[in-house]
Design an enzyme around this catalytic site. Sequence first.
Site, PDB file in Angstrom:
ATOM      1  N   GLU A 170     -36.082  16.320  26.336  1.00 32.52           N
ATOM      2  CA  GLU A 170     -35.600  15.241  27.201  1.00 32.52           C
ATOM      3  C   GLU A 170     -36.482  15.061  28.434  1.00 32.52           C
ATOM      4  O   GLU A 170     -36.067  14.453  29.426  1.00 32.52           O
ATOM      5  CB  GLU A 170     -34.135  15.497  27.578  1.00 32.52           C
ATOM      6  CG  GLU A 170     -33.247  15.474  26.330  1.00 32.52           C
ATOM      7  CD  GLU A 170     -31.754  15.471  26.621  1.00 32.52           C
ATOM      8  OE1 GLU A 170     -31.355  15.700  27.777  1.00 32.52           O
ATOM      9  OE2 GLU A 170     -30.990  15.239  25.673  1.00 32.52           O
ATOM     10  N   LYS A 180     -26.616   9.653  32.090  1.00 27.80           N
ATOM     11  CA  LYS A 180     -27.682  10.651  31.952  1.00 27.80           C
ATOM     12  C   LYS A 180     -28.641  10.145  30.881  1.00 27.80           C
ATOM     13  O   LYS A 180     -28.226   9.743  29.801  1.00 27.80           O
ATOM     14  CB  LYS A 180     -27.143  12.061  31.662  1.00 27.80           C
ATOM     15  CG  LYS A 180     -26.474  12.290  30.328  1.00 27.80           C
ATOM     16  CD  LYS A 180     -26.294  13.812  30.089  1.00 27.80           C
ATOM     17  CE  LYS A 180     -25.946  14.115  28.650  1.00 27.80           C
ATOM     18  NZ  LYS A 180     -25.859  15.551  28.358  1.00 27.80           N
ATOM     19  N   HIS A 229     -27.725   9.114  26.828  1.00 27.65           N
ATOM     20  CA  HIS A 229     -28.747   9.004  25.779  1.00 27.65           C
ATOM     21  C   HIS A 229     -28.544  10.133  24.760  1.00 27.65           C
ATOM     22  O   HIS A 229     -27.589  10.903  24.865  1.00 27.65           O
ATOM     23  CB  HIS A 229     -30.140   9.135  26.427  1.00 27.65           C
ATOM     24  CG  HIS A 229     -30.382  10.516  26.992  1.00 27.65           C
ATOM     25  ND1 HIS A 229     -31.631  11.030  27.227  1.00 27.65           N
ATOM     26  CD2 HIS A 229     -29.501  11.499  27.361  1.00 27.65           C
ATOM     27  CE1 HIS A 229     -31.528  12.253  27.701  1.00 27.65           C
ATOM     28  NE2 HIS A 229     -30.254  12.560  27.805  1.00 27.65           N
ATOM     29  N   ARG A 230     -29.473  10.255  23.787  1.00 25.90           N
ATOM     30  CA  ARG A 230     -29.521  11.413  22.904  1.00 25.90           C
ATOM     31  C   ARG A 230     -30.868  12.113  23.103  1.00 25.90           C
ATOM     32  O   ARG A 230     -31.801  11.533  23.649  1.00 25.90           O
ATOM     33  CB  ARG A 230     -29.395  11.009  21.422  1.00 25.90           C
ATOM     34  CG  ARG A 230     -28.131  10.285  21.045  1.00 25.90           C
ATOM     35  CD  ARG A 230     -26.848  10.971  21.449  1.00 25.90           C
ATOM     36  NE  ARG A 230     -26.650  12.323  20.938  1.00 25.90           N
ATOM     37  CZ  ARG A 230     -25.783  12.683  19.997  1.00 25.90           C
ATOM     38  NH1 ARG A 230     -25.025  11.752  19.428  1.00 25.90           N
ATOM     39  NH2 ARG A 230     -25.628  13.943  19.636  1.00 25.90           N
ATOM     40  N   SER A 231     -30.978  13.333  22.611  1.00 23.75           N
ATOM     41  CA  SER A 231     -32.259  14.029  22.793  1.00 23.75           C
ATOM     42  C   SER A 231     -33.374  13.363  21.972  1.00 23.75           C
ATOM     43  O   SER A 231     -34.534  13.365  22.380  1.00 23.75           O
ATOM     44  CB  SER A 231     -32.124  15.505  22.449  1.00 23.75           C
ATOM     45  OG  SER A 231     -31.546  15.675  21.174  1.00 23.75           O
ATOM     46  N   ASP A 240     -25.229  20.855  31.693  1.00 27.60           N
ATOM     47  CA  ASP A 240     -24.655  20.757  30.354  1.00 27.60           C
ATOM     48  C   ASP A 240     -25.040  22.033  29.613  1.00 27.60           C
ATOM     49  O   ASP A 240     -26.089  22.077  28.964  1.00 27.60           O
ATOM     50  CB  ASP A 240     -25.161  19.524  29.604  1.00 27.60           C
ATOM     51  CG  ASP A 240     -24.588  19.451  28.186  1.00 27.60           C
ATOM     52  OD1 ASP A 240     -23.721  20.302  27.847  1.00 27.60           O
ATOM     53  OD2 ASP A 240     -25.003  18.572  27.401  1.00 27.60           O
ATOM     54  N   LYS A 298     -21.443   8.275  24.142  1.00 24.87           N
ATOM     55  CA  LYS A 298     -22.661   8.073  23.351  1.00 24.87           C
ATOM     56  C   LYS A 298     -22.292   7.130  22.214  1.00 24.87           C
ATOM     57  O   LYS A 298     -21.473   7.483  21.355  1.00 24.87           O
ATOM     58  CB  LYS A 298     -23.111   9.403  22.743  1.00 24.87           C
ATOM     59  CG  LYS A 298     -23.616  10.446  23.755  1.00 24.87           C
ATOM     60  CD  LYS A 298     -23.736  11.806  23.079  1.00 24.87           C
ATOM     61  CE  LYS A 298     -24.571  12.791  23.867  1.00 24.87           C
ATOM     62  NZ  LYS A 298     -24.437  14.173  23.351  1.00 24.87           N
ATOM     63  N   GLN A 324     -28.328  24.291  28.064  1.00 23.66           N
ATOM     64  CA  GLN A 324     -29.209  23.243  27.530  1.00 23.66           C
ATOM     65  C   GLN A 324     -29.805  22.318  28.605  1.00 23.66           C
ATOM     66  O   GLN A 324     -30.961  21.945  28.514  1.00 23.66           O
ATOM     67  CB  GLN A 324     -28.382  22.413  26.544  1.00 23.66           C
ATOM     68  CG  GLN A 324     -29.074  21.263  25.875  1.00 23.66           C
ATOM     69  CD  GLN A 324     -28.136  20.561  24.905  1.00 23.66           C
ATOM     70  OE1 GLN A 324     -27.884  21.046  23.810  1.00 23.66           O
ATOM     71  NE2 GLN A 324     -27.593  19.419  25.308  1.00 23.66           N
ATOM     72  N   GLU A 325     -28.986  21.953  29.605  1.00 22.37           N
ATOM     73  CA  GLU A 325     -29.458  20.935  30.555  1.00 22.37           C
ATOM     74  C   GLU A 325     -29.122  21.302  31.994  1.00 22.37           C
ATOM     75  O   GLU A 325     -27.973  21.621  32.304  1.00 22.37           O
ATOM     76  CB  GLU A 325     -28.805  19.577  30.229  1.00 22.37           C
ATOM     77  CG  GLU A 325     -29.173  19.092  28.842  1.00 22.37           C
ATOM     78  CD  GLU A 325     -28.408  17.861  28.394  1.00 22.37           C
ATOM     79  OE1 GLU A 325     -27.911  17.106  29.245  1.00 22.37           O
ATOM     80  OE2 GLU A 325     -28.316  17.663  27.164  1.00 22.37           O
ATOM     81  N   HIS A 358     -32.998  22.174  22.946  1.00 23.96           N
ATOM     82  CA  HIS A 358     -33.982  21.158  23.347  1.00 23.96           C
ATOM     83  C   HIS A 358     -35.300  21.760  23.813  1.00 23.96           C
ATOM     84  O   HIS A 358     -36.188  21.045  24.265  1.00 23.96           O
ATOM     85  CB  HIS A 358     -33.415  20.278  24.462  1.00 23.96           C
ATOM     86  CG  HIS A 358     -32.242  19.449  24.023  1.00 23.96           C
ATOM     87  ND1 HIS A 358     -31.415  18.792  24.889  1.00 23.96           N
ATOM     88  CD2 HIS A 358     -31.756  19.185  22.775  1.00 23.96           C
ATOM     89  CE1 HIS A 358     -30.476  18.148  24.213  1.00 23.96           C
ATOM     90  NE2 HIS A 358     -30.653  18.379  22.936  1.00 23.96           N
ATOM     91  N   ASP A 384     -18.156  16.567  25.674  1.00 22.53           N
ATOM     92  CA  ASP A 384     -19.121  15.871  24.813  1.00 22.53           C
ATOM     93  C   ASP A 384     -18.846  16.252  23.356  1.00 22.53           C
ATOM     94  O   ASP A 384     -18.221  15.496  22.609  1.00 22.53           O
ATOM     95  CB  ASP A 384     -20.548  16.251  25.255  1.00 22.53           C
ATOM     96  CG  ASP A 384     -21.634  15.741  24.330  1.00 22.53           C
ATOM     97  OD1 ASP A 384     -21.358  14.879  23.487  1.00 22.53           O
ATOM     98  OD2 ASP A 384     -22.788  16.214  24.438  1.00 22.53           O
ATOM     99  N   GLU A 414     -20.719  19.804  31.915  1.00 22.46           N
ATOM    100  CA  GLU A 414     -20.388  19.241  30.596  1.00 22.46           C
ATOM    101  C   GLU A 414     -20.390  20.377  29.572  1.00 22.46           C
ATOM    102  O   GLU A 414     -21.224  21.292  29.654  1.00 22.46           O
ATOM    103  CB  GLU A 414     -21.471  18.208  30.268  1.00 22.46           C
ATOM    104  CG  GLU A 414     -21.381  17.580  28.901  1.00 22.46           C
ATOM    105  CD  GLU A 414     -22.607  16.691  28.642  1.00 22.46           C
ATOM    106  OE1 GLU A 414     -23.160  16.114  29.611  1.00 22.46           O
ATOM    107  OE2 GLU A 414     -23.036  16.613  27.484  1.00 22.46           O
ATOM    108  N   SER A 467     -28.003  18.566  19.316  1.00 29.21           N
ATOM    109  CA  SER A 467     -26.863  19.470  19.497  1.00 29.21           C
ATOM    110  C   SER A 467     -25.607  18.625  19.367  1.00 29.21           C
ATOM    111  O   SER A 467     -25.058  18.130  20.321  1.00 29.21           O
ATOM    112  CB  SER A 467     -26.948  20.218  20.834  1.00 29.21           C
ATOM    113  OG  SER A 467     -26.505  19.481  21.916  1.00 29.21           O
TER     114      SER A 467
HETATM  115  P1  PGA Z   1     -28.127  15.812  21.712  1.00 27.91           P
HETATM  116  O1  PGA Z   1     -27.583  16.524  23.019  1.00 27.91           O
HETATM  117  O2  PGA Z   1     -28.502  14.428  22.010  1.00 27.91           O
HETATM  118  O3  PGA Z   1     -29.269  16.691  21.297  1.00 27.91           O
HETATM  119  O4  PGA Z   1     -27.004  15.906  20.703  1.00 27.91           O
HETATM  120  C1  PGA Z   1     -27.285  15.898  24.200  1.00 27.91           C
HETATM  121  C2  PGA Z   1     -26.068  16.515  24.818  1.00 27.91           C
HETATM  122  O5  PGA Z   1     -25.590  17.585  24.380  1.00 27.91           O
HETATM  123  O6  PGA Z   1     -25.522  15.939  25.753  1.00 27.91           O
HETATM  124 ZN    ZN Z   2     -23.827  17.499  25.915  1.00 23.87          ZN
END
Ligand code: PGA
Ligand code: ZN
Length: 431
Positions: free
Chosen positions: A207, A390, A367-369, A245, A339, A165-166, A157, A314, A287, A43
């Site tokens: 994740e 995170k 991190h990344r997914s 997030d 990131k 998402q999170e 994810h 982000d 986020e 994402s």
């Molecule tokens: P991504 O997402 O690593 O899949 O881009 C992580 C986030 O949105 O924080």
């Molecule tokens: Zn994010």
Amino acid sequence: MGYRITALCAMEILDSRGRPTVDVRVEVDGGVSGHAGVPSGASRGTREAVERRDGDAARYDGEGVHGVVATVEDEIATAVVGPVWDSLHELDAALCALDGTPTKERLGGNAVVGVSMAAARAFARSDGQELYRWLPQVAHPARLPVPHFNVVNGGLHAENRLDFQEFMIAPLGAPTFAEALRAGAEIYQRLKRRLQQLGFSTNLGDEGGFAPALQAPTDVLDLLVGAITAAGYETGPNGVMIALDPAASEFCQPDGSYRVNGTILDSAGLVDYLTVLVDHYPIWSIEDGLAEDDREGWELLTDRLGARIQLVGDDNLVTNPDSISEAIAHRRGTAALIKVNQVGTVTEALEAVRRCHQGEFGAMVSHRSGETTDTFIADLAVAAGCGQIKAGAPARGERVAKYNRLLTIEAQAPELPYGLVPRRRDGTDVS
Ligand code: PGA
Ligand code: ZN
């Protein structure tokens, strides 16, 4: 002094989703070398450093990275192998100049970031230092970060209907990183048991968080509060808090409205919705509560909630120092996600942290997914002193690799404080 790179090699490896990514090795004088595995997001912000892929449908559905490997070993190697580099800063500046585009699209962000990270490791080793001690201090003194464990996955994810998402748990009140990790893991196991009792699948998302067939964010939040208490922890700033997030860009509709839990909301409606969640649940950080281009929405959200909780950018900031300075000036959010692969070099990511510090913004290393077992971000989070990281659930190898590295750092350097950067009553940083 300085660092002379004697060899640069790359190869195509797999990331945690089973897609190709790049592994880079930098060797310096004396035969010392450093590796880096390049992560990959799903994402993504539209202004991120560009991830180059081969596009050859006969291999990995076009996702192969042989072109990136060749770029590292040919064009980049020709430019960086041989000369003595005074610093990582100097090497990273040369990489940016060699690429010549704002988003590293010519060489590929995934080529450049791999070289930058592997070089940082090799340079640190050649100085005989651990990476977290070697990286330059750009803001706060080193500290162990509060882990934000992503225990329920939705959005891009996971295959469920959760728009957000999170859903993360953050043991803000733990006395040490090791105790924070223990809290995260115990709560994760309680949550698993509760999901099983309720008849939900405990399959995992990208994740490492659970991906139950739920749709309403409040259903997940109720489960999290239940799991925190069942594991014997308190909710609140002296115990465990929740962070979200939503990754709102992903459920933003073409007309700028948002589809959440089957309902269409305008930007102000989503701000109201998030405010209700903050009123009813122990949420300390949100986020990407709004989409990356919804600037007015971000300003409204910051007016409404900026003094109560942390609002992290982000997709809208993509670890870009200038975007961060602009967000600070316009009061869009109160923190930035960091990131390294979003901006493309370690030096630029550190500059992003410095801008956050200058503008009294928080910073959270991420991190990344799509990940590898590379633990660079653990050292980066400690060195940056930002007090937050995170790295996914307290489960799955590529996620726990980061947390286990933080355990090792804590064991090596017990003098380092754990936790968020202390804030004064007026909201400014103490250190
Ligand atoms: P991504 O997402 O690593 O899949 O881009 C992580 C986030 O949105 O924080
Ligand atoms: Zn994010």
